[in-house]
Design a protein around this motif. Structure first.
Motif, mmCIF file in Angstrom:
data_model
loop_
_atom_site.group_PDB
_atom_site.id
_atom_site.type_symbol
_atom_site.label_atom_id
_atom_site.label_comp_id
_atom_site.label_asym_id
_atom_site.label_seq_id
_atom_site.Cartn_x
_atom_site.Cartn_y
_atom_site.Cartn_z
ATOM 1 N N ALA A 18 0.853 -1.314 0.167
ATOM 2 C CA ALA A 18 -0.020 -0.086 -0.130
ATOM 3 C C ALA A 18 1.065 1.194 -0.092
ATOM 4 O O ALA A 18 0.452 2.312 -0.608
ATOM 5 N N ARG A 19 1.914 1.240 0.688
ATOM 6 C CA ARG A 19 2.904 2.447 0.891
ATOM 7 C C ARG A 19 3.403 2.582 -0.330
ATOM 8 O O ARG A 19 3.729 3.796 -0.877
ATOM 9 N N VAL A 20 4.217 1.454 -0.841
ATOM 10 C CA VAL A 20 4.769 1.674 -2.421
ATOM 11 C C VAL A 20 3.827 2.250 -3.322
ATOM 12 O O VAL A 20 4.151 2.808 -4.307
ATOM 13 N N ALA A 21 2.767 1.562 -3.337
ATOM 14 C CA ALA A 21 1.601 2.032 -4.373
ATOM 15 C C ALA A 21 1.481 3.382 -4.286
ATOM 16 O O ALA A 21 1.314 4.083 -5.287
ATOM 17 N N SER A 22 1.285 4.023 -3.069
ATOM 18 C CA SER A 22 0.776 5.180 -2.812
ATOM 19 C C SER A 22 2.160 6.321 -3.409
ATOM 20 O O SER A 22 2.122 7.252 -4.008
ATOM 21 N N SER A 23 3.154 5.885 -2.951
ATOM 22 C CA SER A 23 4.308 6.503 -3.469
ATOM 23 C C SER A 23 4.677 6.526 -4.966
ATOM 24 O O SER A 23 5.221 7.562 -5.566
ATOM 25 N N CYS A 24 4.644 5.436 -5.524
ATOM 26 C CA CYS A 24 5.069 5.428 -7.035
ATOM 27 C C CYS A 24 3.463 5.565 -7.994
ATOM 28 O O CYS A 24 4.087 5.637 -9.206
ATOM 29 N N GLY A 25 2.531 5.878 -7.436
ATOM 30 C CA GLY A 25 1.389 6.008 -8.145
ATOM 31 C C GLY A 25 0.863 4.938 -8.908
ATOM 32 O O GLY A 25 0.335 5.019 -10.078
ATOM 33 N N SER A 26 1.012 3.792 -8.270
ATOM 34 C CA SER A 26 0.575 2.342 -8.998
ATOM 35 C C SER A 26 -0.449 1.799 -8.245
ATOM 36 O O SER A 26 -0.642 2.042 -6.818
ATOM 37 N N SER A 27 -0.989 0.949 -8.754
ATOM 38 C CA SER A 27 -1.874 0.034 -7.765
ATOM 39 C C SER A 27 -1.217 -0.871 -6.991
ATOM 40 O O SER A 27 -0.046 -1.524 -7.320
ATOM 41 N N ARG A 28 -1.817 -1.459 -5.999
ATOM 42 C CA ARG A 28 -1.343 -2.614 -4.886
ATOM 43 C C ARG A 28 -1.147 -3.802 -5.710
ATOM 44 O O ARG A 28 -0.026 -4.407 -5.533
ATOM 45 N N ASN A 29 -2.026 -4.184 -6.762
ATOM 46 C CA ASN A 29 -1.956 -5.287 -7.418
ATOM 47 C C ASN A 29 -0.576 -5.244 -8.445
ATOM 48 O O ASN A 29 0.235 -6.142 -8.472
ATOM 49 N N THR A 30 -0.364 -3.930 -8.897
ATOM 50 C CA THR A 30 0.693 -3.783 -9.808
ATOM 51 C C THR A 30 2.231 -4.010 -8.996
ATOM 52 O O THR A 30 3.075 -4.662 -9.460
ATOM 53 N N VAL A 31 1.998 -3.481 -7.817
ATOM 54 C CA VAL A 31 3.295 -3.384 -6.746
ATOM 55 C C VAL A 31 3.637 -4.822 -6.541
ATOM 56 O O VAL A 31 4.604 -5.492 -6.736
ATOM 57 N N ALA A 32 2.359 -5.649 -6.224
ATOM 58 C CA ALA A 32 2.594 -7.227 -5.904
ATOM 59 C C ALA A 32 3.272 -8.004 -7.230
ATOM 60 O O ALA A 32 4.143 -8.699 -6.964
ATOM 61 N N GLU A 33 2.694 -7.684 -8.205
ATOM 62 C CA GLU A 33 3.130 -8.360 -9.539
ATOM 63 C C GLU A 33 4.686 -8.065 -9.538
ATOM 64 O O GLU A 33 5.300 -8.987 -10.125
ATOM 65 N N VAL A 34 4.873 -6.648 -9.789
ATOM 66 C CA VAL A 34 6.213 -6.416 -10.011
ATOM 67 C C VAL A 34 7.432 -7.167 -9.080
ATOM 68 O O VAL A 34 8.433 -7.438 -9.363
#
Length: 262
Positions: A18-34
């Motif tokens: 959630a924190r990474v998604a907020s910082s990078c402007g991506s969704s949590r699903n995208t962060v998890a996938e990457v």
């Protein structure tokens, strides 16, 4: 484009999705996938400095030309072409679309194309934002390319030289075409720009053209007499851009009000 480098960096530091998604402007699903793809490919921070987000995209999705099957533009080629006079992102996007049509590929929309290119360009050059005060300075110059206009009576083609004035804080601009670049039209263009903007700025930043600046060295600045008198009349200080390096103009301290209104 997804900021793969930043996602990997933050996840290596054990931040939540959630924190990474907020910082990078991506969704949590995208962060998890990457992050899962990065672990599969054994990519850990710190990454090689030469590895861009575009490179990581190709590593993660080797069978995909671009996002959702779209053809990924050649950003290195685009970056080099933009250094040529007269080349714009709009022209390169049109060229890219034509190439996609030939290859029966799906192109990015113009806005997406621009967004992806700017993300790529940000990895190539460090930039520093220069803060401007509203109404403090006006940058002026003749545009690099001339226009061709035609006499309405005879149809004879004539060259037109385009004067451009810009207030860099707001990017509010004024343009006007003239038959030549002589001193009379140079002065007239400034007057028309001031009338258009509704006031005169403290600072004028021209390039080192002879109609405005006779000599500009580290120790001496000699302005064209008419240009100096015009600046004096409007209460402006003329600070030309550095010779050969007009893009790195740095403001000097000039005493006076931020704007003198007409």
């Amino acid at each position: 484009m997804v900021n793969y480098r930043e996602i990997i960096r933050l996840k290596t530091l054990d931040y939540s999705n959630a924190r990474v998604a907020s910082s990078c402007g991506s969704s949590r699903n995208t962060v998890a996938e990457v992050w899962n793809l990065a672990k599969e490919k054994n990519l850990i921070w710190p990454l090689d400095e030469t590895m861009t987000n575009l490179d990581l995209h190709k590593v993660f999705y080797p069978y995909q030309g671009g996002e959702k099957g779209k053809k990924l533009p050649d950003f290195e080629y685009i970056h080099k072409e933009l250094a040529r006079p007269g080349v714009t992102l709009s022209l390169l996007w049109a060229e890219y679309c034509a190439q996609c049509a030939e290859e029966h590929a799906i192109p990015y929309q113009h806005s997406q194309f621009n967004e992806h290119y700017h993300s790529y360009a940000a990895t190539k050059k460090a930039t520093l934002r220069i803060h401007r005060k509203p109404g403090e300075l006006m940058e002026v110059d003749w545009a690099g390319d001339t226009l061709t206009v035609y006499d309405s009576q005879t149809g004879e083609p004539m060259k037109a030289y385009v004067f451009v004035a810009c207030l860099p804080c707001s990017l509010y601009s004024y343009t006007e075409a003239f038959p030549d670049m002589k001193s009379y039209h140079w002065i007239q263009a400034h007057i028309h720009a001031y009338n258009f903007f509704g006031g005169s700025t403290r600072i004028l930043v021209p390039d080192n053209l002879k109609t405005g600046v006779i000599k500009n060295t580290r120790t001496e600045l000699v302005l064209n007499r008419a240009y100096h008198e015009m600046a004096e009349y409007y209460g402006s200080a003329v600070i030309p851009a550095r010779p050969v390096s007009p893009k790195d103009y740095r403001r000097k301290n000039v005493i006076g009000n931020s704007a003198k209104y007409l």
